[in-house]
Design a protein around this motif. Structure first.
Motif, PDB file in Angstrom:
ATOM      1  N   THR A   1      -4.910  -1.000  -4.624  1.00 45.42           N
ATOM      2  CA  THR A   1      -3.499  -1.628  -4.371  1.00 45.42           C
ATOM      3  C   THR A   1      -3.316  -3.004  -5.141  1.00 45.42           C
ATOM      4  OG1 THR A   1      -4.585  -2.774  -2.426  1.00 45.42           O
ATOM      5  CG2 THR A   1      -3.531  -0.536  -1.692  1.00 45.42           C
TER       6      THR A   1
ATOM      7  N   PRO B   1       0.959  -1.181  -0.117  1.00 46.12           N
ATOM      8  CA  PRO B   1       0.096   0.192   0.089  1.00 46.12           C
ATOM      9  C   PRO B   1       0.938   1.267   0.092  1.00 46.12           C
ATOM     10  CG  PRO B   1      -1.003  -1.585   1.607  1.00 46.12           C
ATOM     11  CD  PRO B   1       0.392  -2.100   1.216  1.00 46.12           C
TER      12      PRO B   1
ATOM     13  N   ALA C   1       1.944   1.784  -3.597  1.00 47.68           N
ATOM     14  CA  ALA C   1       0.733   1.384  -4.827  1.00 47.68           C
ATOM     15  C   ALA C   1       0.594   2.509  -5.742  1.00 47.68           C
ATOM     16  CB  ALA C   1      -0.500   1.120  -4.066  1.00 47.68           C
TER      17      ALA C   1
END
Length: 606
Positions: free
Chosen positions: A505, A479, A482
């Motif tokens: 993500t 994350p 991402a």
């Protein structure tokens, strides 16, 4: 007390200041005196030094010599036979031209000159101290000139104080002398220091012969001749094979119109021609001669005359780069024609940019659908490869004074696929038998080079081909990274990954580079994302893309530890022989190491 604060310096002080510019150390004096000998048409030059050149520098030649009047005049500042007007400075054709060197040396030493022309019955001897002529007389001598410089810098103690150790100054003289000798192989040179002979170089017919005289046969057998002649610019010389490299760049010698120069652009062109061929931080051995019209290069940049300025530096860079790079593309004794005309990293990067722009515009990336498993090596080119022999000779006439054909046999890179396969060692090295001994191939390095060149060739042709997956695969992203990965989707597509965002993500992988096949595509994509820097794939500009191609080739190539079938070994060797720059992986590590038969037999005390 005078009211004037500005005054004209005495001639002697002005001469000593000029000497500080021209004669930086004993090596500078040796260089200037030897270059004067060459300008005088000498065929033999002898140099003797004592005390690192501070106690004595004696230079003798068999050149044209001078009359008494010219000998006396030559010790005056700005007296020269080599130019007559300011217009001559735009097209310098001699090594010396300012008329500063001899006067400058004389101003900071005890100098004695003996010189005689062949048509004169006697020679003339001129003695000077601190630039002032003390005595002239006739002398008996052979035609030519001998100059003795004693107690250099005796009247400039500050300059004398900053000289290095005797060994360091002697080394600087040897290096300067070496450069001049490399540029003039048709002239005999001799250098002795404190009674010991350092160089004794007879006249050579070929540049490679002079290179062997200076550096010995071991490295000389690894040198490859190159020659590229374009309108107005010619680059030729000797370049070490890609399996030879050095810790420093001291084995790179560059000459412009026969003059030894230190030019960053030329050195950069040489270094870049070895990119992906030698490890980062290592340097090649190169003897580079650039010849061009004198009016296209300015040598009047610095009193030492070791710096130059080119009218069109970009064109010079291009010729030097391609002259060496094209030669390194084929180092085998019997090598296939390259699949593309010339390895051109810049061209590939331009095409990479086009491929990225097409991806951003929504254009489809070329694809190839197949259910075949991961291939060990790329498909062979459809064109039939022809054989061309390795040769250091030239069909064209070399520039006057430079002859590059080899006087000694070279050690070319073999055609791997023609050798007998002994087997695989440690599941990572392929053993081959040659006439000379045993050869070990690093299978990962070999496959990495094959893969890298195929990827780069596809890139030049418009984009890396993509092979569709049987079913899309989702790839979960960290994350924290991402958004960065989503911003690099165009670059990933240009490198052969058919990806699209699938939530904040997640990426959906629909295809992978065809050279590897669809299996393992998700892992390969994960490896590429993991190796992506903080700036994504854009950090470092377009040049960074070649590094990503190296990463892609590395992660996608067969690893050490993979047991290969005999058919796979033969296929890898055949593809390797069809590949440019096959001797090294893209990171510069060697593809093969050879053990000589004699070396093996000595180990068994035969």
């Amino acid at each position: 007390m005078s009211d004037h604060i500005v005054h004209i310096l005495p001639e002697q002080v002005a001469s000593q200041i000029a000497a500080g510019e021209v004669v930086e150390r004993p090596a500078s004096a040796v260089k200037e005196l030897v270059e004067n000998s060459l300008d005088a048409g000498a065929r033999s030059v002898s140099v003797e030094i004592l005390g690192g050149g501070s106690a004595l520098i004696a230079v003798a030649d068999d050149g044209s010599g001078m009359t008494r009047a010219d000998a006396i005049l030559s010790l005056r500042r700005h007296a020269t036979s080599k130019i007559r007007s300011a217009a001559d400075l735009t097209a310098i054709r001699t090594l010396g031209f300012r008329g500063e060197a001899l006067a400058s040396i004389a101003s900071v030493s005890h100098l004695r000159m003996q010189t005689r022309r062949a048509e004169d019955e006697h020679g003339v001897e001129v003695a000077a101290e601190a630039g002032n002529i003390e005595d002239t007389r006739t002398c008996a001598m052979a035609a030519g000139t001998r100059i003795e410089v004693r107690e250099l810098f005796f009247n400039t103690p500050a300059r004398l104080k900053f000289l290095k150790t005797l060994a360091t100054e002697q080394g600087a003289i040897a290096e300067s002398f070496q450069r001049v000798a490399l540029a003039n192989h048709h002239i005999a040179f001799r250098l002795s220091a404190d009674g010991r002979v350092v160089f004794d170089l007879p006249r050579a017919n070929l540049v490679l012969e002079r290179f062997r005289q200076v550096f010995g046969p071991k490295i000389a057998t690894k040198m490859l001749a190159f020659d590229l002649d374009r309108p107005g610019i010619r680059a030729q010389g000797l370049a070490a094979s890609s399996q030879e490299s050095f810790a420093t760049g001291r084995m790179i010698f560059t000459f412009v119109n026969g003059r030894s120069v230190r030019d960053r652009m030329l050195i950069r062109a040489v270094e870049q021609s070895y990119q992906t061929l030698i490890p980062r931080g290592r340097h090649p051995a190169t003897l580079l001669f650039v010849d061009m019209r004198p009016e296209e290069v300015d040598v009047n940049v610095h009193p030492m005359k070791t710096e130059v300025r080119f009218r069109n530096s970009g064109a010079v860079f291009d010729v030097v780069y391609h002259a060496i790079r094209d030669r390194l593309a084929d180092q085998t004794e019997s090598a296939p024609a390259p699949a593309s005309s010339t390895d051109d990293a810049a061209m590939g990067l331009i095409t990479m940019s086009s491929a990225i722009e097409n991806s951003r515009a929504g254009d489809a990336v070329p694809s190839a659908r197949s259910d075949a498993p991961l291939r060990l090596v790329p498909d062979a080119p459809s064109t039939v490869a022809y054989q061309r022999p390795l040769t250091l000779a030239y069909d064209r006439d070399a520039r006057p004074g430079v002859t590059l054909a080899p006087p000694i046999p070279t050690a070319p890179i073999p055609m791997y696929s023609k050798l007998r396969v002994i087997g695989q060692i440690f599941a990572g090295y392929i053993a081959l038998e040659t006439e000379e001994g045993l050869l070990l191939i690093d299978q990962h390095a070999a496959h990495e080079r094959v893969t890298f060149e195929k990827l780069r060739r596809e890139l030049r042709d418009g984009g890396i081909r993509t092979q569709a997956m049987l079913a899309p695969v989702s790839v979960e992203l960290n994350p924290a990274r991402a958004s960065q990965v989503h911003g690099a989707i165009s670059e990933l597509r240009a490198m052969g990954f058919d990806v699209e965002p699938f939530g904040p993500t997640t990426l959906l992988l629909k295809g992978a580079p065809a050279v590897f096949g669809p299996e393992g595509g998700a892992k390969l994509l994960g490896d590429m994302i993991e190796s992506m820097g903080d700036a994504g794939f854009r950090g470092g500009g377009e040049a960074a893309f070649e590094n990503w191609l190296k990463q892609l080739a590395c992660h996608g190539s067969v690893r050490v530890g993979r047991v290969l079938e005999l058919a796979e070994i033969h296929s890898l060797l055949a593809d390797l022989d069809r590949t440019e720059f096959k001797t090294n992986c893209p990171h510069g590590r060697p593809v093969h190491i050879q053990f000589a038969r004699g070396q093996i037999e000595r180990m068994f005390r035969r």
